[in-house]
Write a protein that holds these residues in place. Structure first.
Motif, PDB file in Angstrom:
ATOM      1  N   GLU A  14       0.865  -1.056   0.181  1.00 18.90           N
ATOM      2  CA  GLU A  14       0.056   0.254  -0.400  1.00 18.90           C
ATOM      3  C   GLU A  14       0.735   1.552   0.143  1.00 18.90           C
ATOM      4  O   GLU A  14       1.950   1.588   0.873  1.00 18.90           O
ATOM      5  N   ALA A  15       0.266   2.403  -0.843  1.00 16.33           N
ATOM      6  CA  ALA A  15       1.192   3.386  -0.403  1.00 16.33           C
ATOM      7  C   ALA A  15      -0.064   4.930  -0.764  1.00 16.33           C
ATOM      8  O   ALA A  15      -1.273   4.857  -0.773  1.00 16.33           O
ATOM      9  N   ARG A  16       0.254   5.307   0.480  1.00 13.91           N
ATOM     10  CA  ARG A  16      -0.550   6.632   0.429  1.00 13.91           C
ATOM     11  C   ARG A  16       0.200   7.654   0.486  1.00 13.91           C
ATOM     12  O   ARG A  16       1.244   8.162   0.373  1.00 13.91           O
ATOM     13  N   LEU A  17      -1.194   8.362  -0.542  1.00 11.47           N
ATOM     14  CA  LEU A  17      -0.695   9.484  -1.502  1.00 11.47           C
ATOM     15  C   LEU A  17      -1.080  10.525  -0.725  1.00 11.47           C
ATOM     16  O   LEU A  17      -2.543  10.742  -0.400  1.00 11.47           O
ATOM     17  N   TYR A  18      -0.175  11.694  -0.474  1.00 12.74           N
ATOM     18  CA  TYR A  18      -0.343  12.816  -0.165  1.00 12.74           C
ATOM     19  C   TYR A  18      -0.460  14.242  -0.761  1.00 12.74           C
ATOM     20  O   TYR A  18       0.417  13.707  -1.693  1.00 12.74           O
ATOM     21  N   ALA A  19      -1.200  14.710  -0.348  1.00 11.42           N
ATOM     22  CA  ALA A  19      -1.166  16.461  -0.733  1.00 11.42           C
ATOM     23  C   ALA A  19       0.159  16.696  -0.612  1.00 11.42           C
ATOM     24  O   ALA A  19      -0.329  17.813   1.342  1.00 11.42           O
ATOM     25  N   GLU A  20       1.368  16.811  -0.691  1.00 12.76           N
ATOM     26  CA  GLU A  20       2.058  17.328  -0.100  1.00 12.76           C
ATOM     27  C   GLU A  20       3.795  17.477  -0.924  1.00 12.76           C
ATOM     28  O   GLU A  20       3.544  16.633  -1.973  1.00 12.76           O
ATOM     29  N   ASP A  21       3.981  18.176  -0.803  1.00 11.18           N
ATOM     30  CA  ASP A  21       5.603  18.395  -1.475  1.00 11.18           C
ATOM     31  C   ASP A  21       6.752  17.810  -0.689  1.00 11.18           C
ATOM     32  O   ASP A  21       7.506  18.281   0.179  1.00 11.18           O
ATOM     33  N   PRO A  22       6.816  16.938  -0.805  1.00 11.85           N
ATOM     34  CA  PRO A  22       8.590  16.189  -0.033  1.00 11.85           C
ATOM     35  C   PRO A  22       9.596  17.114  -0.403  1.00 11.85           C
ATOM     36  O   PRO A  22      10.150  16.862   0.470  1.00 11.85           O
ATOM     37  N   SER A  23       9.827  17.323  -1.129  1.00 12.69           N
ATOM     38  CA  SER A  23      11.355  18.331  -1.497  1.00 12.69           C
ATOM     39  C   SER A  23      11.056  19.579  -0.779  1.00 12.69           C
ATOM     40  O   SER A  23      12.637  20.472  -0.371  1.00 12.69           O
ATOM     41  N   THR A  24      10.552  19.857   0.090  1.00 10.56           N
ATOM     42  CA  THR A  24      10.339  21.087   0.531  1.00 10.56           C
ATOM     43  C   THR A  24       9.529  21.081   2.402  1.00 10.56           C
ATOM     44  O   THR A  24       8.807  21.168   3.101  1.00 10.56           O
ATOM     45  N   ASP A  25      10.192  19.605   2.333  1.00  9.36           N
ATOM     46  CA  ASP A  25      10.530  19.673   4.233  1.00  9.36           C
ATOM     47  C   ASP A  25       8.579  18.879   3.963  1.00  9.36           C
ATOM     48  O   ASP A  25       8.053  19.526   5.001  1.00  9.36           O
ATOM     49  N   TRP A  26       7.597  18.420   3.358  1.00 11.29           N
ATOM     50  CA  TRP A  26       7.336  18.229   2.837  1.00 11.29           C
ATOM     51  C   TRP A  26       5.323  18.504   3.772  1.00 11.29           C
ATOM     52  O   TRP A  26       4.690  18.199   4.070  1.00 11.29           O
ATOM     53  N   THR A  27       5.678  19.900   3.174  1.00 10.21           N
ATOM     54  CA  THR A  27       4.795  20.657   3.230  1.00 10.21           C
ATOM     55  C   THR A  27       3.472  20.137   2.837  1.00 10.21           C
ATOM     56  O   THR A  27       3.461  20.300   1.296  1.00 10.21           O
ATOM     57  N   PRO A  28       2.171  20.362   3.503  1.00  6.27           N
ATOM     58  CA  PRO A  28       1.317  20.023   3.210  1.00  6.27           C
ATOM     59  C   PRO A  28       0.703  21.255   1.747  1.00  6.27           C
ATOM     60  O   PRO A  28       0.783  22.105   1.871  1.00  6.27           O
ATOM     61  N   GLN A  29      -0.024  20.934   0.858  1.00  7.44           N
ATOM     62  CA  GLN A  29      -0.454  21.168  -0.324  1.00  7.44           C
ATOM     63  C   GLN A  29      -2.482  21.524   0.163  1.00  7.44           C
ATOM     64  O   GLN A  29      -2.855  20.172   0.200  1.00  7.44           O
ATOM     65  N   THR A  30      -2.819  22.404  -0.626  1.00  6.69           N
ATOM     66  CA  THR A  30      -4.270  22.944  -0.047  1.00  6.69           C
ATOM     67  C   THR A  30      -4.570  23.348  -1.325  1.00  6.69           C
ATOM     68  O   THR A  30      -4.140  23.784  -2.676  1.00  6.69           O
ATOM     69  N   GLY A  31      -5.903  23.005  -1.898  1.00  7.94           N
ATOM     70  CA  GLY A  31      -6.490  23.683  -3.479  1.00  7.94           C
ATOM     71  C   GLY A  31      -7.489  22.559  -3.640  1.00  7.94           C
ATOM     72  O   GLY A  31      -7.776  21.135  -3.178  1.00  7.94           O
ATOM     73  N   THR A  32      -8.302  22.470  -5.047  1.00 10.37           N
ATOM     74  CA  THR A  32      -9.133  22.017  -5.568  1.00 10.37           C
ATOM     75  C   THR A  32      -8.573  20.580  -6.421  1.00 10.37           C
ATOM     76  O   THR A  32      -7.178  20.635  -6.777  1.00 10.37           O
ATOM     77  N   LEU A  33      -9.293  19.399  -6.033  1.00 12.14           N
ATOM     78  CA  LEU A  33      -8.794  18.368  -6.239  1.00 12.14           C
ATOM     79  C   LEU A  33      -9.533  18.388  -7.361  1.00 12.14           C
ATOM     80  O   LEU A  33     -10.397  17.650  -7.381  1.00 12.14           O
ATOM     81  N   HIS A  34      -8.898  18.297  -8.541  1.00 13.85           N
ATOM     82  CA  HIS A  34     -10.236  18.794 -10.203  1.00 13.85           C
ATOM     83  C   HIS A  34     -10.316  16.816 -10.444  1.00 13.85           C
ATOM     84  O   HIS A  34     -11.134  17.129 -11.057  1.00 13.85           O
ATOM     85  N   ARG A  35      -8.894  16.364 -10.547  1.00 13.41           N
ATOM     86  CA  ARG A  35      -9.360  14.401 -10.783  1.00 13.41           C
ATOM     87  C   ARG A  35      -7.962  13.453 -10.141  1.00 13.41           C
ATOM     88  O   ARG A  35      -7.044  14.195 -10.443  1.00 13.41           O
ATOM     89  N   LEU A  36      -8.950  12.059  -9.922  1.00 12.08           N
ATOM     90  CA  LEU A  36      -7.833  11.628  -9.067  1.00 12.08           C
ATOM     91  C   LEU A  36      -8.344  10.017 -10.206  1.00 12.08           C
ATOM     92  O   LEU A  36      -9.737   9.948  -9.125  1.00 12.08           O
TER      93      LEU A  36
END
Length: 616
Positions: free
Chosen positions: A317-339
């Motif tokens: 299992e892999a957990r898909l996160y809204a975050e940027d691992p390259s910037t200290d795992w900074t969480p991201q916000t906004g609209t999830l248009h498609r998944l």
């Protein structure tokens, strides 16, 4: 028999429990905060109840309101999910006192194991007392919860006070309990756990092992079952210890016993008295529905004592996160248009297309699970599915997951909990498709046809230019409108419309699917931001400016920090709380603090100016 279940949770786990309830013919009740009024879990349940709360994060910690909601909605049982109140004995007791069925262990079992300090004492262990230099490195842990919240690594004694303060604040926010404790921090162990399931008739199942070593901020990222590379003797020992722990507290329901494994030796960590986030890998390997089994046990039905399920194959299992691992795992916000993901894998999510990802909760978007006869096949299947997934919206950790699954240390079973400490820089190297900006520009050109016949002229003209931003870097591309269509240097434009661009590069045709949402452009798996033709000259910030990397709340400012104070590069200046985690904001350069624009408790948005450090 249970007829209606209220899930005292949100997001992915609420949707997961509702799915099983529907299959069993059980009606469902959701609870939601104001921030979650349009969330998927609130929409898919048969009934939804709004929970008033001081803040969205506190709403799901109001056990009294949840019990009232269950009674008002006609529920006869409550499933706690994971996190929030799932390991709160007082909440379980309140559910039972209201005459409802609690789909979980007894309050006494929760009290015995949910506090990590008491759990260690029950297992004959004790938390570390007064620490000394010889005990370093140390790990500060929340006593009342998990998921990485309320955890801090301490490598120097002078860091201990700040680590304790931050861990207490984070634990209180996440679990309503700020108790923390210390234990030695082991750098190179493997996180291995055992799924247990027990009924009211004395049967306890140990359903294999799981390896959860790949973690960021002490939160699991990739999990698998069975845990690879363990000897038969160690597996038998882990099963025996887990069953013993369950029997010691007369455990009923699903639970997980966690260990740190080093050199084929196991060290007990804790018992989680709830369903784990990673339970799907066990379900895949043993071909069971753990939520259905939780419900069956809560109804008093017996597990098969003679023939427990048999394992088959391997699941990851892999957990898909809204975050940027390259910037200290900074969480991201906004609209999830498609998944979307390929049908060959399982997708568990609490979001659907068009859902807004806010700042109040954990940034977990989805869990993607692959099952195959062997570990090698499961790895390949999951990595391929993630790579082919369509994810339009905020930045995610998708590329990190794919690279992790294909990393030599992971494929050769050499991973430890220090995996990302060692490999994160190489795993987060930005490698955008070099032709993605050009494809975006060509698609945009086709979506905005000129009123003069597509832009063609009978005289030579300057090329059209467009600029795009990717991972902080600007890319400028050029193309021309000609008698024969669109042209660009170094490639042949085989086809271009608003959604699909085909380029021939050195004799090889490549397809680019292009989707645009305002200035956000997705080209295959590359996310771009279209830049305006004429940059805003007023948008420049002074050197040394610190801006908020995410929306959140300023929870504290470094002690004694004031305008005019000298600061060193990398020094912690203030802390933001977003998605129930604290994020440090550090000085970008050595200098003097020339401006401090925020106060504790203040809400900030992405890009808000927090402070300015004037370089010396």
């Amino acid at each position: 028999m249970i007829g209606t279940v209220l899930v005292a949770n949100r997001g992915e786990i609420a949707c997961r429990v509702f799915r099983t309830c529907r299959e069993l013919g059980i009606r469902t009740v959701a609870v939601h905060s104001d921030a979650d009024a349009n969330a998927l879990h609130a929409r898919v349940a048969d009934t939804a109840v709004r929970l008033p709360g001081a803040t969205p994060a506190e709403t799901y910690l109001r056990g009294d309101l949840i019990v009232k909601a269950a009674v008002a909605a006609g529920a006869d049982a409550v499933h706690p999910g994971y996190g929030f109140l799932s390991e709160n004995a007082d909440f379980a007791r309140a559910v039972l006192d209201a005459g409802l069925v609690w789909i979980g262990p007894s309050p006494a079992s929760i009290e015995a194991m949910a506090s990590k300090t008491r759990a260690k004492e029950l297992m004959g262990l004790a938390p570390l007392g007064e620490p000394t230099e010889a005990d370093l490195p140390l790990l500060v842990k929340a006593a009342a919860g998990g998921g990485g919240r309320g955890m801090r690594i301490v490598r120097r004694m002078e860091e201990l006070s700040a680590a304790l303060e931050g861990a207490r604040a984070e634990a209180a926010s996440a679990f309503g309990d700020g108790e923390v404790f210390l234990e030695p921090y082991i750098e190179n162990g493997r996180h291995v756990e055992v799924q247990v399931l027990a009924d009211t008739h004395g049967t306890v199942w140990a359903l294999g092992t799981r390896d959860c070593s790949l973690q960021r901020r002490h939160q699991k990222v990739i999990e698998e079952s069975p845990a690879p590379g363990l000897s038969e003797g160690l597996v038998a020992e882990l099963h025996a210890l887990s069953v013993r722990a369950a029997r010691a507290v007369d455990y009923v329901g699903a639970g997980t016993v966690e260990f740190l494994v080093t050199d084929d030796k196991a060290q007990f960590l804790e018992m989680n008295t709830r369903l784990q986030v990673e339970h799907p890998v066990t379900e895949a390997v043993f071909d069971v529905d753990l939520v259905a089994l939780q419900i069956a046990v809560a109804e008093g039905r017996a597990l098969d004592a003679d023939q427990p399920p048999r394992a088959r194959g391997h699941a990851i299992e892999a957990r898909l996160y809204a975050e940027d691992p390259s910037t200290d795992w900074t969480p991201q916000t906004g609209t999830l248009h498609r998944l979307t993901v390929p049908e060959s894998v399982r997708l568990d999510t609490g979001y659907d297309d068009g859902t807004e990802i806010g700042v109040h909760y954990d940034p977990l978007l989805a869990k993607v699970i692959a099952h195959a006869p062997t570990r090698t096949e499961a790895l390949r299947k999951l990595a391929g599915a993630l790579q082919r997934a369509t994810i339009h919206g905020p930045t995610t950790n998708r590329d990190l997951l794919v690279r992790s699954l294909r990393h030599d240390d992971f494929t050769t079973k050499a991973m430890t909990t220090a995996f990302y400490d060692r490999h994160l820089p190489s795993l987060t190297v930005t490698l955008p498709d070099p032709y993605a900006p050009l494809a975006a520009a060509l698609a945009d050109a086709r979506s905005r046809p000129s009123r003069f016949g597509g832009g063609w002229r009978n005289v030579p003209s300057q090329p059209q230019t467009k600029r795009y931003e990717h991972a902080g870097e600007e890319h400028e591309v050029r193309y021309r409108h000609t008698r024969d269509g669109l042209e660009a240097d170094g490639v042949r434009v085989v086809h271009a419309d608003a959604r699909l661009v085909v380029l021939e590069v050195e004799g090889v045709q490549r397809k680019f699917e292009v989707t645009r949402y305002a200035d956000e452009v997705h080209v295959n798996a590359t996310r771009l931001r279209a830049l305006p033709r004429f940059p805003d000259p007023t948008a420049q910030l002074a050197p040394g400016s610190l801006v908020a990397p995410m929306p959140g709340t300023v929870v504290r400012i470094a002690e004694g920090l004031a305008v005019g104070a000298p600061v060193k590069a990398g020094e912690s200046l203030l802390w933001l709380e977003a998605m129930k985690m604290e994020h440090k904001i550090t000085a970008p350069v050595t200098g003097v603090l020339s401006a401090l624009q925020v106060l504790p408790g203040q809400q900030v948005t992405v890009g808000s100016l927090l402070a300015v450090v004037e370089p010396t």
